[in-house]
Design a protein around this motif. Structure first.
Motif, PDB file in Angstrom:
ATOM      1  N   MET A   1       0.826  -1.200   0.000  1.00 57.59           N
ATOM      2  CA  MET A   1       0.000   0.000   0.000  1.00 57.59           C
ATOM      3  C   MET A   1       0.865   1.257   0.000  1.00 57.59           C
ATOM      4  O   MET A   1       0.585   2.227  -0.713  1.00 57.59           O
ATOM      5  CB  MET A   1      -0.931   0.001   1.202  1.00 57.59           C
ATOM      6  N   ASN A   2       1.926   1.263   0.799  1.00 53.40           N
ATOM      7  CA  ASN A   2       2.827   2.416   0.822  1.00 53.40           C
ATOM      8  C   ASN A   2       3.583   2.556  -0.497  1.00 53.40           C
ATOM      9  O   ASN A   2       3.837   3.674  -0.956  1.00 53.40           O
ATOM     10  CB  ASN A   2       3.813   2.289   1.989  1.00 53.40           C
ATOM     11  N   GLU A   3       3.933   1.430  -1.119  1.00 59.15           N
ATOM     12  CA  GLU A   3       4.588   1.487  -2.434  1.00 59.15           C
ATOM     13  C   GLU A   3       3.653   2.110  -3.472  1.00 59.15           C
ATOM     14  O   GLU A   3       4.058   2.964  -4.259  1.00 59.15           O
ATOM     15  CB  GLU A   3       4.992   0.078  -2.865  1.00 59.15           C
ATOM     16  N   LEU A   4       2.387   1.689  -3.467  1.00 58.73           N
ATOM     17  CA  LEU A   4       1.414   2.270  -4.397  1.00 58.73           C
ATOM     18  C   LEU A   4       1.174   3.746  -4.084  1.00 58.73           C
ATOM     19  O   LEU A   4       0.957   4.548  -4.994  1.00 58.73           O
ATOM     20  CB  LEU A   4       0.098   1.489  -4.317  1.00 58.73           C
ATOM     21  N   GLY A   5       1.212   4.096  -2.804  1.00 54.47           N
ATOM     22  CA  GLY A   5       1.047   5.492  -2.428  1.00 54.47           C
ATOM     23  C   GLY A   5       2.161   6.370  -2.981  1.00 54.47           C
ATOM     24  O   GLY A   5       1.913   7.495  -3.430  1.00 54.47           O
ATOM     25  N   ARG A   6       3.389   5.867  -2.962  1.00 53.52           N
ATOM     26  CA  ARG A   6       4.511   6.632  -3.520  1.00 53.52           C
ATOM     27  C   ARG A   6       4.377   6.762  -5.040  1.00 53.52           C
ATOM     28  O   ARG A   6       4.651   7.829  -5.607  1.00 53.52           O
ATOM     29  CB  ARG A   6       5.834   5.960  -3.144  1.00 53.52           C
ATOM     30  N   LYS A   7       3.964   5.700  -5.692  1.00 52.61           N
ATOM     31  CA  LYS A   7       3.752   5.767  -7.139  1.00 52.61           C
ATOM     32  C   LYS A   7       2.632   6.753  -7.469  1.00 52.61           C
ATOM     33  O   LYS A   7       2.715   7.499  -8.450  1.00 52.61           O
ATOM     34  CB  LYS A   7       3.411   4.374  -7.679  1.00 52.61           C
ATOM     35  N   HIS A   8       1.594   6.752  -6.646  1.00 55.11           N
ATOM     36  CA  HIS A   8       0.474   7.667  -6.840  1.00 55.11           C
ATOM     37  C   HIS A   8       0.954   9.117  -6.762  1.00 55.11           C
ATOM     38  O   HIS A   8       0.635   9.945  -7.620  1.00 55.11           O
ATOM     39  CB  HIS A   8      -0.584   7.399  -5.768  1.00 55.11           C
ATOM     40  N   LEU A   9       1.728   9.432  -5.738  1.00 56.00           N
ATOM     41  CA  LEU A   9       2.198  10.798  -5.531  1.00 56.00           C
ATOM     42  C   LEU A   9       3.122  11.236  -6.665  1.00 56.00           C
ATOM     43  O   LEU A   9       3.025  12.358  -7.164  1.00 56.00           O
ATOM     44  CB  LEU A   9       2.914  10.898  -4.185  1.00 56.00           C
TER      45      LEU A   9
ATOM     46  N   HIS B   1       3.227  10.014  -9.756  1.00 53.54           N
ATOM     47  CA  HIS B   1       2.457  10.118 -10.997  1.00 53.54           C
ATOM     48  C   HIS B   1       1.637  11.407 -11.004  1.00 53.54           C
ATOM     49  O   HIS B   1       1.589  12.117 -12.018  1.00 53.54           O
ATOM     50  CB  HIS B   1       1.531   8.913 -11.123  1.00 53.54           C
ATOM     51  N   LYS B   2       1.021  11.728  -9.881  1.00 51.88           N
ATOM     52  CA  LYS B   2       0.216  12.941  -9.796  1.00 51.88           C
ATOM     53  C   LYS B   2       1.076  14.181  -9.960  1.00 51.88           C
ATOM     54  O   LYS B   2       0.698  15.135 -10.663  1.00 51.88           O
ATOM     55  CB  LYS B   2      -0.521  12.968  -8.458  1.00 51.88           C
TER      56      LYS B   2
END
Length: 291
Positions: A264-272, A274-275
């Motif tokens: 979840m934290n890995e996806l959160g970093r990718k999300h940030l 990418h945004k």
């Protein structure tokens, strides 16, 4: 113009004649290499700008300091050494301020996700979430990549974060590539029951689990299950859900929870990332980063 025996132009599809023409793309798509080179150039540009500003205003500052020496009565008071040391000590012992919880208790990607974080979703950053889910499934060679848009819509409907569904998908079937889920189109290896929820189709796999006609129904059923059987009954975090969903008699509960939280934290970093990248790139490049 060359026409066929029906008098229509060659290549003309009568069934698609009513469809409107798609709007032209605003500029050419860019590769990830071009995007990263652009991002790398930003600090250099700011560095050059800062050097130019210092060169222009440095002389003015030196002149002001010289005038202050000539007329000390107009100079600004300076802090004493003792006062500066006291301020530094006070700053050192100050306790770090905790980041305020997001409104409604929802997790904000890019902030820390823990075992006690609420797995719900209010639909915020929908487009970014949709892009991350699609890119993640495609990057993992998941057979469920084609259903990503419909599954994200289902997550928004049921109020479950799609990234948590991805984490469950990873743990249960390695993104749909291995195990029981790979043959059942199942995101969560849900046990078979004769009762079928509205809008979801499945059959028995002949053993223990539900078998879905496609990956969309499998993902939608997991989102529905997490809402109706867990969140609505007070089980809202990884620490609360995992021992019930993946009991200790069949799973290593601690490892299961740890992998989910880390992912979840890995996806959160990718999300940030990418945004931020989409926000900083020129408008004509935005279309190239939609996937």
């Amino acid at each position: 113009m060359i026409r066929n025996v029906r008098g229509l132009p060659l290549g003309f599809d009568p069934a698609a004649a009513h469809r409107p023409e798609p709007p032209p793309l605003p500029g050419r798509p860019v590769t990830r290499r071009e995007a990263m080179l652009y991002m790398a150039s930003i600090p250099l540009a700011f560095g050059a700008t800062g050097a130019a500003v210092r060169a222009v205003f440095g002389g003015a500052r030196a002149g002001a300091e010289a005038r202050a020496e000539i007329s000390p009565s107009k100079a600004r008071p300076t802090k004493t050494r003792a006062g500066a040391e006291a301020a530094a000590e006070a700053e050192a012992v100050r306790e770090p301020q905790r980041r305020p919880e997001p409104k409604g208790g929802y997790w904000v990607p890019g902030t820390e996700f823990s075992g006690d974080t609420y797995i719900g979703w209010d639909g915020s950053d929908y487009e970014t979430v949709r892009h991350i889910v699609q890119m993640e499934l495609e990057g993992r060679d998941s057979p469920a990549a084609g259903a990503s848009d419909l599954v994200v819509k289902a997550c928004k409907e049921y109020g479950v974060h799609p990234y948590y569904l991805l984490a469950k998908f990873r743990m249960e079937s390695n993104w749909g590539r291995k195990g029981i889920g790979a043959g059942n189109n199942s995101w969560g290896n849900i046990e078979f029951t004769p009762q079928r929820p509205e809008g979801i189709r499945y059959e028995s796999d002949g053993k223990r689990f539900r078998k879905y006609p496609d990956w969309h129904h499998g993902g939608r059923d997991l989102a529905r299950l997490l809402r109706e059987r867990y969140i609505d009954r007070g089980l809202k975090t990884v620490a609360q859900i995992t021992p019930v969903y993946a009991p200790a008699k069949e799973n290593d509960v601690r490892n299961y929870s740890s992998v989910v939280v880390d992912y979840m934290n890995e996806l959160g970093r990718k999300h940030l990332m990418h945004k931020s990248l989409r926000a900083m790139l020129p408008t004509r490049w935005t279309i190239g980063l939609t996937r």
